[in-house]
Design a protein around this motif. Structure first.
Motif, PDB file in Angstrom:
ATOM      1  N   LEU A   1       0.777   4.283  -2.699  1.00 49.73           N
ATOM      2  CA  LEU A   1       0.425   5.655  -2.330  1.00 49.73           C
ATOM      3  C   LEU A   1       1.492   6.644  -2.785  1.00 49.73           C
ATOM      4  CD1 LEU A   1      -1.080   5.161   1.235  1.00 49.73           C
ATOM      5  CD2 LEU A   1      -2.290   5.657  -0.896  1.00 49.73           C
ATOM      6  N   PHE A   2       2.768   6.292  -2.640  1.00 49.89           N
ATOM      7  CA  PHE A   2       3.836   7.173  -3.089  1.00 49.89           C
ATOM      8  C   PHE A   2       3.809   7.347  -4.612  1.00 49.89           C
ATOM      9  CE2 PHE A   2       6.098   6.309   1.003  1.00 49.89           C
ATOM     10  CZ  PHE A   2       6.128   7.639   1.419  1.00 49.89           C
TER      11      PHE A   2
ATOM     12  N   LEU B   1       0.816  -1.207   0.000  1.00 44.25           N
ATOM     13  CA  LEU B   1       0.000   0.000   0.000  1.00 44.25           C
ATOM     14  C   LEU B   1       0.855   1.264   0.000  1.00 44.25           C
ATOM     15  CD1 LEU B   1      -2.781   1.276   0.063  1.00 44.25           C
ATOM     16  CD2 LEU B   1      -2.681   1.183   2.553  1.00 44.25           C
ATOM     17  N   LEU B   2       1.919   1.290   0.790  1.00 48.52           N
ATOM     18  CA  LEU B   2       2.763   2.480   0.869  1.00 48.52           C
ATOM     19  C   LEU B   2       3.442   2.805  -0.465  1.00 48.52           C
ATOM     20  CD1 LEU B   2       3.511   4.681   2.833  1.00 48.52           C
ATOM     21  CD2 LEU B   2       5.478   3.320   3.526  1.00 48.52           C
TER      22      LEU B   2
ATOM     23  N   LEU C   1       1.123   7.049  -6.562  1.00 46.36           N
ATOM     24  CA  LEU C   1      -0.036   7.877  -6.874  1.00 46.36           C
ATOM     25  C   LEU C   1       0.250   9.346  -6.587  1.00 46.36           C
ATOM     26  CD1 LEU C   1      -2.975   5.665  -5.585  1.00 46.36           C
ATOM     27  CD2 LEU C   1      -2.355   6.162  -7.959  1.00 46.36           C
ATOM     28  N   GLY C   2       0.945   9.620  -5.488  1.00 46.20           N
ATOM     29  CA  GLY C   2       1.351  10.992  -5.193  1.00 46.20           C
ATOM     30  C   GLY C   2       2.279  11.545  -6.259  1.00 46.20           C
TER      31      GLY C   2
END
Length: 108
Positions: free
Chosen positions: A85-86, A81-82, A88-89
Motif C-alpha cells: 500500500l505504501f 499488504l502495508l 502504491l501510494g
C-alpha cells in the motif's frame, strides 16, 4: 518439510513456512533475463519504429518491476499488504508529480 506443519515451541505451536526451493527463483531469473534481452533487441535492431520501441520498453519495464517486487522482494507472500500500500501510494504521488510537471511545461 514441504508443507505447513505445526512444530512444538516452548508451550505453544509455531507454524513453519513452506520452503519454495530454488526452482522458482531460477525460472524468475531467466524470465528477467529474457525481458531484458527483448528490450535490448528492440533498441539495438535500429529498424524498429520509435513509438513501438518506447511502448515495448515501457511494457518490459512494468513487467520487470512486477517480477522484481513480487519474487525478489517477496511481496507476493502473506503479511506484506502495508508495504504494498505504501509503494502504491508512492507510485501515485510520483505519477501525479510527473503528470503535473508535464502539464505545466506543455500547456502553460
Amino acid at each position: 518439510m514441504t508443507t505447513d506443519q505445526h512444530m512444538p515451541d516452548s508451550g505453544g505451536y509455531k507454524q513453519r513456512h513452506r520452503h519454495e526451493g530454488p526452482q522458482k527463483h531460477i525460472v524468475v531469473f531467466i524470465f528477467s533475463i529474457v525481458l531484458t534481452l527483448i528490450a535490448f533487441a528492440a533498441v539495438a535492431a535500429g529498424g524498429v519504429n520509435a513509438t513501438f520501441a518506447i511502448i515495448l520498453l515501457l511494457v518490459m519495464a512494468v513487467l520487470q518491476v512486477i517480477v522484481q517486487m513480487g519474487f525478489w522482494m517477496h511481496l507476493k507472500d502473506k503479511g506484506h499488504l502495508l508495504p504494498i500500500l505504501f509503494m502504491l501510494g508512492g507510485f501515485f504521488i510520483a505519477g501525479t508529480c510527473i503528470v503535473m510537471s508535464l502539464y505545466w511545461v506543455w500547456w502553460n
